[in-house]
Design a protein around this motif. Structure first.
Motif, PDB file in Angstrom:
ATOM      1  N   LEU A 249      -7.003 -54.674  -3.038  1.00  0.00           N
ATOM      2  CA  LEU A 249      -7.671 -55.640  -2.169  1.00  0.00           C
ATOM      3  C   LEU A 249      -7.134 -55.467  -0.756  1.00  0.00           C
ATOM      4  CD1 LEU A 249      -9.550 -58.052  -1.657  1.00  0.00           C
ATOM      5  CD2 LEU A 249      -7.619 -59.549  -2.270  1.00  0.00           C
ATOM      6  N   ILE A 250      -8.025 -55.228   0.189  1.00  0.00           N
ATOM      7  CA  ILE A 250      -7.685 -55.062   1.600  1.00  0.00           C
ATOM      8  C   ILE A 250      -8.026 -56.362   2.313  1.00  0.00           C
ATOM      9  CG2 ILE A 250      -8.147 -53.750   3.710  1.00  0.00           C
ATOM     10  CD1 ILE A 250      -9.333 -51.560   1.662  1.00  0.00           C
ATOM     11  N   ILE A 251      -7.012 -57.015   2.880  1.00  0.00           N
ATOM     12  CA  ILE A 251      -7.241 -58.260   3.619  1.00  0.00           C
ATOM     13  C   ILE A 251      -6.973 -57.967   5.086  1.00  0.00           C
ATOM     14  CG2 ILE A 251      -6.623 -60.690   3.889  1.00  0.00           C
ATOM     15  CD1 ILE A 251      -5.610 -60.629   0.975  1.00  0.00           C
ATOM     16  N   ASP A 252      -8.057 -57.868   5.852  1.00  0.00           N
ATOM     17  CA  ASP A 252      -7.970 -57.453   7.253  1.00  0.00           C
ATOM     18  C   ASP A 252      -9.222 -57.935   7.970  1.00  0.00           C
ATOM     19  OD1 ASP A 252      -8.043 -55.863   9.701  1.00  0.00           O
ATOM     20  OD2 ASP A 252      -6.582 -54.539   8.748  1.00  0.00           O
TER      21      ASP A 252
ATOM     22  N   ALA B 158     -11.506 -58.377   2.252  1.00  0.00           N
ATOM     23  CA  ALA B 158     -11.620 -59.783   2.627  1.00  0.00           C
ATOM     24  C   ALA B 158     -11.227 -59.883   4.096  1.00  0.00           C
ATOM     25  CB  ALA B 158     -10.699 -60.647   1.778  1.00  0.00           C
ATOM     26  N   PRO B 159     -11.953 -60.684   4.889  1.00  0.00           N
ATOM     27  CA  PRO B 159     -11.690 -60.756   6.330  1.00  0.00           C
ATOM     28  C   PRO B 159     -10.535 -61.681   6.731  1.00  0.00           C
ATOM     29  CG  PRO B 159     -13.540 -62.144   5.790  1.00  0.00           C
ATOM     30  CD  PRO B 159     -13.149 -61.437   4.515  1.00  0.00           C
ATOM     31  N   ASN B 160     -10.013 -62.449   5.766  1.00  0.00           N
ATOM     32  CA  ASN B 160      -8.921 -63.381   6.070  1.00  0.00           C
ATOM     33  C   ASN B 160      -8.230 -63.778   4.774  1.00  0.00           C
ATOM     34  OD1 ASN B 160     -10.449 -65.591   4.870  1.00  0.00           O
ATOM     35  ND2 ASN B 160     -11.672 -65.547   6.747  1.00  0.00           N
ATOM     36  N   SER B 161      -7.122 -64.501   4.908  1.00  0.00           N
ATOM     37  CA  SER B 161      -6.344 -64.857   3.719  1.00  0.00           C
ATOM     38  C   SER B 161      -7.065 -65.854   2.812  1.00  0.00           C
ATOM     39  CB  SER B 161      -4.974 -65.386   4.127  1.00  0.00           C
ATOM     40  OG  SER B 161      -5.092 -66.525   4.943  1.00  0.00           O
ATOM     41  N   GLU B 162      -7.872 -66.733   3.375  1.00  0.00           N
ATOM     42  CA  GLU B 162      -8.602 -67.700   2.550  1.00  0.00           C
ATOM     43  C   GLU B 162      -9.567 -66.981   1.603  1.00  0.00           C
ATOM     44  OE1 GLU B 162     -11.811 -71.346   3.063  1.00  0.00           O
ATOM     45  OE2 GLU B 162     -10.539 -70.839   4.755  1.00  0.00           O
ATOM     46  N   THR B 163     -10.358 -66.079   2.134  1.00  0.00           N
ATOM     47  CA  THR B 163     -11.273 -65.301   1.301  1.00  0.00           C
ATOM     48  C   THR B 163     -10.491 -64.394   0.365  1.00  0.00           C
ATOM     49  OG1 THR B 163     -12.898 -65.343   3.083  1.00  0.00           O
ATOM     50  CG2 THR B 163     -13.230 -63.697   1.359  1.00  0.00           C
ATOM     51  N   GLY B 164      -9.398 -63.839   0.884  1.00  0.00           N
ATOM     52  CA  GLY B 164      -8.550 -62.986   0.056  1.00  0.00           C
ATOM     53  C   GLY B 164      -8.013 -63.720  -1.155  1.00  0.00           C
ATOM     54  N   LEU B 165      -7.561 -64.949  -0.964  1.00  0.00           N
ATOM     55  CA  LEU B 165      -7.026 -65.728  -2.078  1.00  0.00           C
ATOM     56  C   LEU B 165      -8.097 -65.975  -3.133  1.00  0.00           C
ATOM     57  CD1 LEU B 165      -4.640 -67.156  -3.360  1.00  0.00           C
ATOM     58  CD2 LEU B 165      -5.268 -69.216  -2.069  1.00  0.00           C
TER      59      LEU B 165
ATOM     60  N   MET C 219      -2.103 -60.038  11.903  1.00  0.00           N
ATOM     61  CA  MET C 219      -2.832 -60.850  12.875  1.00  0.00           C
ATOM     62  C   MET C 219      -4.317 -60.887  12.521  1.00  0.00           C
ATOM     63  SD  MET C 219      -0.903 -59.706  16.394  1.00  0.00           S
ATOM     64  CE  MET C 219      -1.309 -57.981  16.232  1.00  0.00           C
ATOM     65  N   MET C 220      -4.733 -62.050  12.040  1.00  0.00           N
ATOM     66  CA  MET C 220      -6.143 -62.241  11.713  1.00  0.00           C
ATOM     67  C   MET C 220      -6.607 -63.491  12.449  1.00  0.00           C
ATOM     68  SD  MET C 220      -6.206 -60.969   7.732  1.00  0.00           S
ATOM     69  CE  MET C 220      -4.606 -61.624   7.246  1.00  0.00           C
ATOM     70  N   GLU C 221      -6.939 -64.570  11.736  1.00  0.00           N
ATOM     71  CA  GLU C 221      -7.370 -65.796  12.416  1.00  0.00           C
ATOM     72  C   GLU C 221      -6.244 -66.392  13.256  1.00  0.00           C
ATOM     73  OE1 GLU C 221      -9.000 -68.194   9.270  1.00  0.00           O
ATOM     74  OE2 GLU C 221     -10.919 -67.173   9.376  1.00  0.00           O
ATOM     75  N   THR C 222      -5.001 -66.183  12.811  1.00  0.00           N
ATOM     76  CA  THR C 222      -3.836 -66.569  13.607  1.00  0.00           C
ATOM     77  C   THR C 222      -2.938 -65.340  13.743  1.00  0.00           C
ATOM     78  OG1 THR C 222      -2.492 -67.250  11.702  1.00  0.00           O
ATOM     79  CG2 THR C 222      -3.912 -68.938  12.719  1.00  0.00           C
ATOM     80  N   LYS C 223      -2.012 -65.380  14.676  1.00  0.00           N
ATOM     81  CA  LYS C 223      -1.159 -64.215  14.925  1.00  0.00           C
ATOM     82  C   LYS C 223      -0.145 -63.954  13.824  1.00  0.00           C
ATOM     83  CE  LYS C 223      -1.721 -64.268  19.852  1.00  0.00           C
ATOM     84  NZ  LYS C 223      -1.167 -64.141  21.160  1.00  0.00           N
ATOM     85  N   ASP C 224       0.081 -64.942  12.951  1.00  0.00           N
ATOM     86  CA  ASP C 224       1.050 -64.763  11.880  1.00  0.00           C
ATOM     87  C   ASP C 224       0.466 -65.025  10.489  1.00  0.00           C
ATOM     88  OD1 ASP C 224       0.717 -67.493  12.155  1.00  0.00           O
ATOM     89  OD2 ASP C 224       2.859 -67.953  12.111  1.00  0.00           O
ATOM     90  N   GLU C 225      -0.847 -64.964  10.374  1.00  0.00           N
ATOM     91  CA  GLU C 225      -1.512 -65.274   9.105  1.00  0.00           C
ATOM     92  C   GLU C 225      -0.990 -64.417   7.953  1.00  0.00           C
ATOM     93  OE1 GLU C 225      -6.037 -65.423   7.247  1.00  0.00           O
ATOM     94  OE2 GLU C 225      -5.769 -65.230   9.390  1.00  0.00           O
TER      95      GLU C 225
END
Length: 129
Positions: free
Chosen positions: A6-9, A32-39, A55-61
């Protein structure tokens, strides 16, 4: 059955290119484009490896998400490869922090400028664990 990555980026072009390279090596890959979708994707189908941007929706996501996963009994055994352009963007290099349970609980860390054949070696090593 082929191992699942799974690539979360949040960079769709980079994710698509990386997905194609991984699938060309015989693995299954999803993005997945972010951690929420990734989860949600992790909950639906536990992957054998997670490739995670910082760094996705936030700089430390990515940092926060890796800590959350490694605290979870259900997901802490999934290897995480942190793949980021953070060094190029900020000048900070976190390689020395890899494996630190509190700061950077990931199994490997590399810059997005890595050559794809070198990246695949790292991916394949993590998939063997």
């Amino acid at each position: 059955m082929a191992k699942q990555v799974l690539i979360i980026d949040d960079d769709p072009d980079y994710s698509a290119a990386l997905k194609a390279v991984i699938e060309n090596k015989g693995y299954q890959a999803d993005t997945a484009p972010n951690s929420e979708t990734g989860l949600k994707k992790i909950e639906n189908r536990k992957p054998d490896l997670i490739i995670l941007d910082v760094m996705m929706e936030t700089k430390d996501e990515g940092f926060k998400f890796s800590r959350k996963l490694k605290k979870s009994e259900e997901y802490k055994a999934i290897p995480i490869l942190m793949l980021t352009s953070m060094k190029e963007t900020t000048g900070f290099d976190f390689k020395s922090e890899v494996g630190d349970d509190k700061w950077l609980p990931v199994n490997d860390y590399c810059d997005k400028l890595i050559k794809m054949d070198e990246l695949m070696v790292r991916i394949e090593e993590l998939l063997q664990t």
